[in-house]
Design a protein around this motif. Structure first.
Motif, PDB file in Angstrom:
ATOM      1  N   SER A   1      90.340  68.524  90.618  1.00 31.62           N
ATOM      2  CA  SER A   1      90.020  69.805  91.245  1.00 31.62           C
ATOM      3  C   SER A   1      89.249  70.748  90.323  1.00 31.62           C
ATOM      4  O   SER A   1      88.833  71.828  90.750  1.00 31.62           O
ATOM      5  CB  SER A   1      91.309  70.505  91.691  1.00 31.62           C
ATOM      6  OG  SER A   1      92.120  70.843  90.576  1.00 31.62           O
ATOM      7  N   ALA A   2      89.062  70.367  89.059  1.00 27.94           N
ATOM      8  CA  ALA A   2      88.359  71.231  88.110  1.00 27.94           C
ATOM      9  C   ALA A   2      86.897  71.384  88.521  1.00 27.94           C
ATOM     10  O   ALA A   2      86.292  70.453  89.069  1.00 27.94           O
ATOM     11  CB  ALA A   2      88.454  70.660  86.705  1.00 27.94           C
ATOM     12  N   PRO A   3      86.290  72.541  88.268  1.00 23.65           N
ATOM     13  CA  PRO A   3      84.873  72.720  88.610  1.00 23.65           C
ATOM     14  C   PRO A   3      84.005  71.707  87.871  1.00 23.65           C
ATOM     15  O   PRO A   3      84.301  71.324  86.734  1.00 23.65           O
ATOM     16  CB  PRO A   3      84.571  74.145  88.136  1.00 23.65           C
ATOM     17  CG  PRO A   3      85.893  74.815  88.017  1.00 23.65           C
ATOM     18  CD  PRO A   3      86.875  73.742  87.649  1.00 23.65           C
ATOM     19  N   PRO A   4      82.935  71.232  88.495  1.00 27.28           N
ATOM     20  CA  PRO A   4      82.028  70.308  87.802  1.00 27.28           C
ATOM     21  C   PRO A   4      81.436  70.945  86.545  1.00 27.28           C
ATOM     22  O   PRO A   4      81.184  72.150  86.508  1.00 27.28           O
ATOM     23  CB  PRO A   4      80.928  70.041  88.841  1.00 27.28           C
ATOM     24  CG  PRO A   4      81.535  70.402  90.154  1.00 27.28           C
ATOM     25  CD  PRO A   4      82.504  71.517  89.869  1.00 27.28           C
ATOM     26  N   ARG A   5      81.228  70.126  85.544  1.00 21.92           N
ATOM     27  CA  ARG A   5      80.560  70.588  84.318  1.00 21.92           C
ATOM     28  C   ARG A   5      79.199  69.905  84.293  1.00 21.92           C
ATOM     29  O   ARG A   5      79.020  68.846  83.699  1.00 21.92           O
ATOM     30  CB  ARG A   5      81.409  70.229  83.095  1.00 21.92           C
ATOM     31  CG  ARG A   5      80.966  70.920  81.821  1.00 21.92           C
ATOM     32  CD  ARG A   5      82.137  71.083  80.863  1.00 21.92           C
ATOM     33  NE  ARG A   5      82.679  69.812  80.415  1.00 21.92           N
ATOM     34  CZ  ARG A   5      82.371  69.224  79.256  1.00 21.92           C
ATOM     35  NH1 ARG A   5      81.515  69.796  78.443  1.00 21.92           N
ATOM     36  NH2 ARG A   5      82.929  68.086  78.918  1.00 21.92           N
TER      37      ARG A   5
ATOM     38  N   ARG B   1      71.603  67.002  90.727  1.00 22.42           N
ATOM     39  CA  ARG B   1      72.810  66.681  89.971  1.00 22.42           C
ATOM     40  C   ARG B   1      73.949  66.341  90.923  1.00 22.42           C
ATOM     41  O   ARG B   1      74.045  66.888  92.017  1.00 22.42           O
ATOM     42  CB  ARG B   1      73.205  67.857  89.082  1.00 22.42           C
ATOM     43  CG  ARG B   1      72.109  68.300  88.136  1.00 22.42           C
ATOM     44  CD  ARG B   1      72.536  69.473  87.285  1.00 22.42           C
ATOM     45  NE  ARG B   1      72.821  70.679  88.072  1.00 22.42           N
ATOM     46  CZ  ARG B   1      73.187  71.839  87.550  1.00 22.42           C
ATOM     47  NH1 ARG B   1      73.320  71.959  86.236  1.00 22.42           N
ATOM     48  NH2 ARG B   1      73.425  72.887  88.313  1.00 22.42           N
ATOM     49  N   TRP B   2      74.823  65.472  90.460  1.00 25.00           N
ATOM     50  CA  TRP B   2      75.968  65.055  91.284  1.00 25.00           C
ATOM     51  C   TRP B   2      77.144  64.738  90.381  1.00 25.00           C
ATOM     52  O   TRP B   2      76.984  64.243  89.261  1.00 25.00           O
ATOM     53  CB  TRP B   2      75.589  63.824  92.093  1.00 25.00           C
ATOM     54  CG  TRP B   2      76.689  63.295  92.979  1.00 25.00           C
ATOM     55  CD1 TRP B   2      76.950  63.630  94.279  1.00 25.00           C
ATOM     56  CD2 TRP B   2      77.661  62.310  92.621  1.00 25.00           C
ATOM     57  NE1 TRP B   2      78.032  62.926  94.749  1.00 25.00           N
ATOM     58  CE2 TRP B   2      78.502  62.106  93.751  1.00 25.00           C
ATOM     59  CE3 TRP B   2      77.927  61.585  91.459  1.00 25.00           C
ATOM     60  CZ2 TRP B   2      79.564  61.214  93.742  1.00 25.00           C
ATOM     61  CZ3 TRP B   2      78.983  60.694  91.446  1.00 25.00           C
ATOM     62  CH2 TRP B   2      79.792  60.507  92.584  1.00 25.00           C
ATOM     63  N   MET B   3      78.351  65.025  90.890  1.00 25.36           N
ATOM     64  CA  MET B   3      79.578  64.663  90.200  1.00 25.36           C
ATOM     65  C   MET B   3      80.534  64.028  91.195  1.00 25.36           C
ATOM     66  O   MET B   3      80.656  64.488  92.334  1.00 25.36           O
ATOM     67  CB  MET B   3      80.245  65.889  89.565  1.00 25.36           C
ATOM     68  CG  MET B   3      81.489  65.579  88.716  1.00 25.36           C
ATOM     69  SD  MET B   3      83.039  65.389  89.654  1.00 25.36           S
ATOM     70  CE  MET B   3      83.366  67.089  90.116  1.00 25.36           C
ATOM     71  N   GLY B   4      81.203  62.961  90.780  1.00 29.73           N
ATOM     72  CA  GLY B   4      82.205  62.317  91.610  1.00 29.73           C
ATOM     73  C   GLY B   4      83.406  61.928  90.777  1.00 29.73           C
ATOM     74  O   GLY B   4      83.360  61.908  89.540  1.00 29.73           O
TER      75      GLY B   4
ATOM     76  N   ARG C   1      85.945  61.450  85.841  1.00 31.69           N
ATOM     77  CA  ARG C   1      84.798  61.943  86.608  1.00 31.69           C
ATOM     78  C   ARG C   1      83.484  61.429  86.033  1.00 31.69           C
ATOM     79  O   ARG C   1      83.303  61.351  84.822  1.00 31.69           O
ATOM     80  CB  ARG C   1      84.823  63.471  86.638  1.00 31.69           C
ATOM     81  CG  ARG C   1      86.193  63.977  87.084  1.00 31.69           C
ATOM     82  CD  ARG C   1      86.236  65.411  87.479  1.00 31.69           C
ATOM     83  NE  ARG C   1      85.618  66.338  86.549  1.00 31.69           N
ATOM     84  CZ  ARG C   1      85.522  67.648  86.791  1.00 31.69           C
ATOM     85  NH1 ARG C   1      86.012  68.144  87.908  1.00 31.69           N
ATOM     86  NH2 ARG C   1      84.960  68.445  85.930  1.00 31.69           N
ATOM     87  N   GLY C   2      82.580  61.066  86.936  1.00 31.98           N
ATOM     88  CA  GLY C   2      81.271  60.576  86.534  1.00 31.98           C
ATOM     89  C   GLY C   2      80.169  61.446  87.115  1.00 31.98           C
ATOM     90  O   GLY C   2      80.346  62.117  88.138  1.00 31.98           O
ATOM     91  N   TYR C   3      79.029  61.445  86.453  1.00 34.95           N
ATOM     92  CA  TYR C   3      77.885  62.262  86.865  1.00 34.95           C
ATOM     93  C   TYR C   3      76.643  61.388  87.010  1.00 34.95           C
ATOM     94  O   TYR C   3      76.516  60.341  86.368  1.00 34.95           O
ATOM     95  CB  TYR C   3      77.605  63.346  85.823  1.00 34.95           C
ATOM     96  CG  TYR C   3      78.674  64.404  85.720  1.00 34.95           C
ATOM     97  CD1 TYR C   3      78.544  65.626  86.377  1.00 34.95           C
ATOM     98  CD2 TYR C   3      79.822  64.178  84.966  1.00 34.95           C
ATOM     99  CE1 TYR C   3      79.539  66.600  86.283  1.00 34.95           C
ATOM    100  CE2 TYR C   3      80.819  65.146  84.868  1.00 34.95           C
ATOM    101  CZ  TYR C   3      80.670  66.354  85.529  1.00 34.95           C
ATOM    102  OH  TYR C   3      81.644  67.308  85.432  1.00 34.95           O
TER     103      TYR C   3
END
Length: 419
Positions: free
Chosen positions: A323-327, A352-355, A278-280
């Motif tokens: 599926s884990a919540p974004p950190r 903020r964004w997570m993908g 995952r990247g932010y």
């Protein structure tokens, strides 16, 4: 059915991100009727969030020699570029061991060659795709400015630079005031930069995907909004997309669903070492500064670009289940880091964004027909390089679908290479 339809026919693409959309445009160029299926509109998922770098020289894998020695430092630093969700270690560890096995020099050189073939025409193809859309300005000529601070300094004899230079990348070193001649907003703490020229950046990656999807639609592509829960073999030939509503029968299927692709293939007995990396990013809507090019902080391992929505800072790799919540602390840490790079930056307001990046341990995607499953094609697993590799992926998929290109010609990315 007309003779033209008999010759070309229909292809369904599962996934309307940038890879799926480029596959659609390439298939249309060969005369195929295309349907794209996704639970979201085009460009809303992983394709939306990145630094926008589109480089024909993105041929450096993450699995470089010396990575093992750096990992402890990355993990121990609270603002380090890599983090692991420890409850996912049973999945992450086997992948990591395969990843580290690819850090040997001979393997890195082979992977780099394969990556180069997937990126070397990307700017040219994007310009062709954008031609006539009225949004040609979504792609802007750009350099890649890799900046160094403290005691760190570049050596063009180092493997990462040598791999690029050997493939023709126009690279040069600038020092001192020349760095700020190129990018006035950069802090004087950064004393040296390696400049890579002859590339581009997307001014809005998500918008780029939407514009190209609109072009495909104008050329006859169908878009179906549906959540696909599974794929089954059809009773006679082809496949069936199992959705929460009506099932969708398809003749030929291109699977471009990112990290979710591996789960969809498990019922076929296909197990792939695809992991969620995952990247932010953090986007500053009123930054007070702008950049002429894409800038990479080499030690911090993040990239900053001016975009239509402001200034975006992107980086970090978080190994956690998709599926884990974004950190979002992983995104928040990019604020002070980017402020060190650009002292006049207004950190607030920001978004903020997570993908979720789908990553194989050799940093190469899976492209091609799945062994033993006629008419089912893989186009996923592009790790950090989806935006840059999407045009070539589309070309390869179109060539494989019409039979003008064989799996043997893309063996480095063959989906069966992990068997």
């Amino acid at each position: 059915m007309s003779s033209h339809e008999e010759l070309t026919g229909e292809v369904t693409i599962l996934g309307a991100g940038i890879v799926g959309v480029c596959c659609a445009l390439s298939l249309q160029e060969k005369g195929y009727a295309v349907t794209l299926v996704d639970r979201q509109p085009p460009g809303e998922a992983t394709s939306y969030g990145n630094a926008g770098v589109i480089s024909p020289w993105s041929c450096i894998p993450q699995c470089m020699p010396g990575t093992l020695q750096q990992i402890p430092g990355w993990l121990l630093a609270s603002d380090g570029p890599v983090s692991i969700r420890w409850r996912d270690l049973p999945t992450t560890l086997p992948w990591a061991l395969k990843f580290l096995a690819n850090t040997r020099l001979a393997k890195v050189e082979k992977i780099s060659e394969a990556m180069s073939r997937l990126v070397h025409e990307n700017v040219e193809v994007y310009r062709r795709f954008l031609n006539g859309t009225g949004h040609e300005n979504l792609l802007r000529d750009s350099w890649y400015v890799n900046v160094f601070r403290g005691t760190a300094s570049p050596a063009l004899s180092d493997l990462a630079w040598r791999l690029r230079i050997d493939k023709g990348a126009p690279v040069e070193i600038v020092e001192g005031g020349e760095v700020r001649d190129i990018e006035p907003a950069i802090s004087e703490d950064y004393h040296t930069a390696v400049i890579i020229k002859d590339q581009a950046r997307a001014m809005a990656p998500g918008r780029l995907c939407k514009v190209l999807a609109d072009k495909a639609k104008a050329q006859g592509a169908r878009f179906v909004r549906a959540e696909v829960r599974g794929i089954e073999r059809a009773p006679t030939a082809g496949y069936v997309l199992v959705t929460s509503e009506a099932n969708i029968p398809v003749k030929r299927l291109v699977l471009a669903a990112g990290v979710w692709s591996a789960d969809l293939l498990k019922p076929f007995g296909i197990k792939l070492p695809l992991i969620s990396e995952r990247g932010y990013h953090l986007e500053f809507s009123d930054p007070g500064v702008s950049l002429n090019h894409s800038v990479a902080d080499v030690q911090g391992k993040f990239v900053v670009s001016s975009m239509d929505g402001g200034l975006r800072s992107a980086g970090t790799a978080e190994f956690a289940h998709h599926s884990a919540p974004p950190r979002y602390s992983r995104a928040d840490m990019l604020g002070p880091q980017t402020k060190k790079l650009l002292p006049a930056l207004n950190i607030e307001p920001n978004e903020r964004w997570m993908g979720v990046r789908p990553s194989f341990p050799d940093n190469l995607p899976a492209i091609g027909e799945l062994p033993g499953h006629a008419g089912l094609f893989a186009a996923f697993g592009h790790s950090h390089y989806g935006l840059g590799m999407a045009p070539a992926t589309g070309r390869l998929i179109a060539g494989m679908v019409d039979g003008s290109l064989s799996n043997a010609e893309t063996s480095d990315c063959a989906p069966g290479r992990f068997d």
